[in-house]
Design an enzyme around this catalytic site. Sequence first.
Site, PDB file in Angstrom:
ATOM      1  N   GLU A  32       0.810  -1.221   0.000  1.00 16.39           N
ATOM      2  CA  GLU A  32       0.000   0.000   0.000  1.00 16.39           C
ATOM      3  C   GLU A  32       0.844   1.271   0.000  1.00 16.39           C
ATOM      4  O   GLU A  32       0.486   2.264   0.648  1.00 16.39           O
ATOM      5  CB  GLU A  32      -1.021  -0.005   1.167  1.00 16.39           C
ATOM      6  N   HIS A  78      -2.200  -1.156  10.003  1.00 16.12           N
ATOM      7  CA  HIS A  78      -1.725  -2.519  10.221  1.00 16.12           C
ATOM      8  C   HIS A  78      -0.498  -2.468  11.135  1.00 16.12           C
ATOM      9  O   HIS A  78       0.170  -1.432  11.220  1.00 16.12           O
ATOM     10  CB  HIS A  78      -1.293  -3.171   8.891  1.00 16.12           C
TER      11      HIS A  78
END
Lengths: 448, 430
Positions: free
Chosen positions: A73, A296
Amino acid sequence: MNRGKSDTVSSLKTGCHHPIRLIAMTTAAPIRFRVFSLNCWGIRYLSKNCKERFVMIGDLLNQEQLDIALLQEVWCEKDFLYLKKKLSSAYPYSHYYKSGFIGSGMAVFSKHRIHDAFLYRFSLNGYPYMAQHGDWFGGKGIGKILLNISGLNIHVFVAHLHAEYCREKDSYLPHRVVQAWELQQFVRHTSAGADVVILGGDLNMHPDDLGTRLLRNYTGLKDSFSEAAKFDGCEEGYTHISENPYTSTDSLVPFGGGIRIDYILFKGSKEVHVSCESLSTTKGPVSGHPFPYSDHEALTAEFLFTQTKKGNGCSERKSGCVSDKLPELVNTVNEARTEVKVGLHCAERMRHTAARTGIMGLVLLVLELAIATVPLFALGAEQPFPKASFYLLGALCFAILLTTLMLYVFYSMEVKALQGAEDQMRLALSSIQEQLKESPKVLSSDHL
Amino acid sequence: MATERPAKLRVFSLNCWGIRFFSKLCTQRYEMIGELLDREQHDIALLQEVWSEQDFLFLKKKLSSSYPHTHYFKSGVIGSGLAAFSKHRIQDALLYQYSLNGYPYMLRHGDWFGGKAVGLVILDVLGLKAHVYVTHLHAEYSRAQDEYLPHRIVQSWELLQFVRHTSCGADLVVLGGDLNMHPQDLGNRLLRSHTGLRDCYTETGTFDGCEDGHTLIANNHFTKKQDLIPFEKGIRIDYILMKGSQRVNMKCESLSTTKGSVADKPFPYSDHEALTAELALFRSEDSRQHESGNTPAVSEQMDVVTEACAVVKEGLCQTEAMRDKAMHLVFGSLLLLLLPLVLAFLPCSCSFSFSTVGLLGAVCISLLLSGALLYLLFTTHIKVLKETEDQMMLTSNDLQTKLTGCQLSGSSSSDGSPELQPRSPFKREE
């Protein structure tokens, strides 16, 4: 395998079809190898504190002195270039995988020279009209780099699978299963010459989900969380936790406050034994900073590569690592095949709906054109021709026709991809079943 | 090891031109192809342009006794058109779809819909692991102004990467298919120099077929002579390539092609000629016997990758220009959209009929949508071209290091990278 003198070694560039012959002069010291993996949540203008978090990630990587860092990402190339510049001394080699419309978002930073890079794009990755999910635009795939450290061929894979938005009714499950299938196929088929295989990334699957089991069972890759001698991190090795201010606590409550969806997997070979010395994760907030690195948690694994005298790892020629895992593998592949079939029926239905709607739109358009010609032939027509309705309806029909045509094309591709995956699975099943038939003989000859 | 009779492997490759309702005499030609394959009893038959699954299933049924193992590679909208028929068991199959394959709006070329790819089947041939690849690259419609050249170079690059990365455990490698490139074209040289694959036509001792090994000839009933200009007689664009390994040496004993017409039949099998190669496999215990002499020089590899990189960069420039045009279309149509909106709400709009305003609005919206879709398409293409360029640069740098490393043989490397310095007791000899 005899390790004697060898005067021919393949050039990496003409294909590694010869296993590298090593000359052991003395017993080699084990090699330590530190791997980092993080889904950076770098969606510019959408994810919070994006810029500041990339600064923090850069600082962390500089300070940690890792061998490789696998990031997901990193959607914006500017963020990658920023990190590349910041990390240029500690990680002089890097690769940014570009694919799709804004992706792939995967980047690798390495202390060691990257000899080669390769990208495999997933054939299925969501739907373009699901703009709020956006996965389709991300061009997700599997990135691979080749490293060579002290003569060892190290194959490193980074992957990011389709997100799971609703576990109870996961409309993307077939896509994720196909992605997991393609991931294990790609890893298996391209790591035949590897001494060490490392796979890191955001698999968006829980440890016992079908896709994770398929991946681990078929490739023989081991989970660093289960294998680590020492672990320091979130409870149960969670990588997406409610303590993180960026995550939605409600969605994590049914899972006891966290889920483990990011992994570092590893495998050795006949010649090289790999053990996971330690694994650690970040735990949400970061000391000295008002917010964490990402939504995350980051994973850091430390491996030890040890040369073995006799091959006690998996034989590269067999599809599964150990023959006693084959029955479980058959079940897993069958389960995967079922999911793919379900997805296939759904896609075929959607394609049929698109075709039907398109034909209806066409019929309506033709009908409308026919009606429009009536006033031309009608004599003494008193009612004024309803131009506005005519044009509006015509435009609507045309729009429907075009949209359904594009949807038909898209669903056809989805159907093909699902059928292709199913065919491969069927082939794999028959191969595994053949192996199972032969396995009593294998066990008796015991060459492992 | 005592000299033993080499094992033989017969490989067949044909672009079947199986575009239902479009290519001529499709059904009848598939009958003929089926009969040919049944009669010839090859080990592997690699077919391209089998676009319709029904045709594949017809062949599968017809050839079920001579070729009990088959795989049909599915990808794209109507593709990939690749099929493999094998006498030997297929252990596994994998598909790699090319990231660039033409444009969806080029309907008359249609390649985009074909989902062209490279398919891999792993066969067990007499105890040896054979990696067999079948592929079909983007067609060349105009050699003088080849707008698809960057696409074909990207495909060649992805093909060579795929072969290189997946053939490590193979005892032998065979690649068959329609590369749509002449033997000395850049993509072909790139493929051969970086994989070490050898062209059966140049390697074979015995050749029987069209002049110069042409596989698309003027004498063929289905080919259009003007498509072959300036090549009067024909072009060689279909290949069977091969490579052995440390365990196996490969030689091409014979290669043959069909010659346009088929005996007793009014028309040929396809617009392409079929290739049949007979390969001999010699087990090699002594690694020195291996075809290391055929490994292309590092400098040659570097030159060809540099040339390919230049083509990709040019493609990138062109695509960026097209993306800019798409962007202009989007903004232009947005601006233009203001016109009907303004007209619709102005009090003096009675002079403009609703239909005119409506039509203008519809046209603007169509242009806006087209522009947006084209922007999406070209951005995706740019990403692929940039990725290919990066991979090529990486390879080029790696080759450069190897070249420098060879030149500085013995002395410690100056770049400080650990693997070139003899720190480890495990030395890699080059």
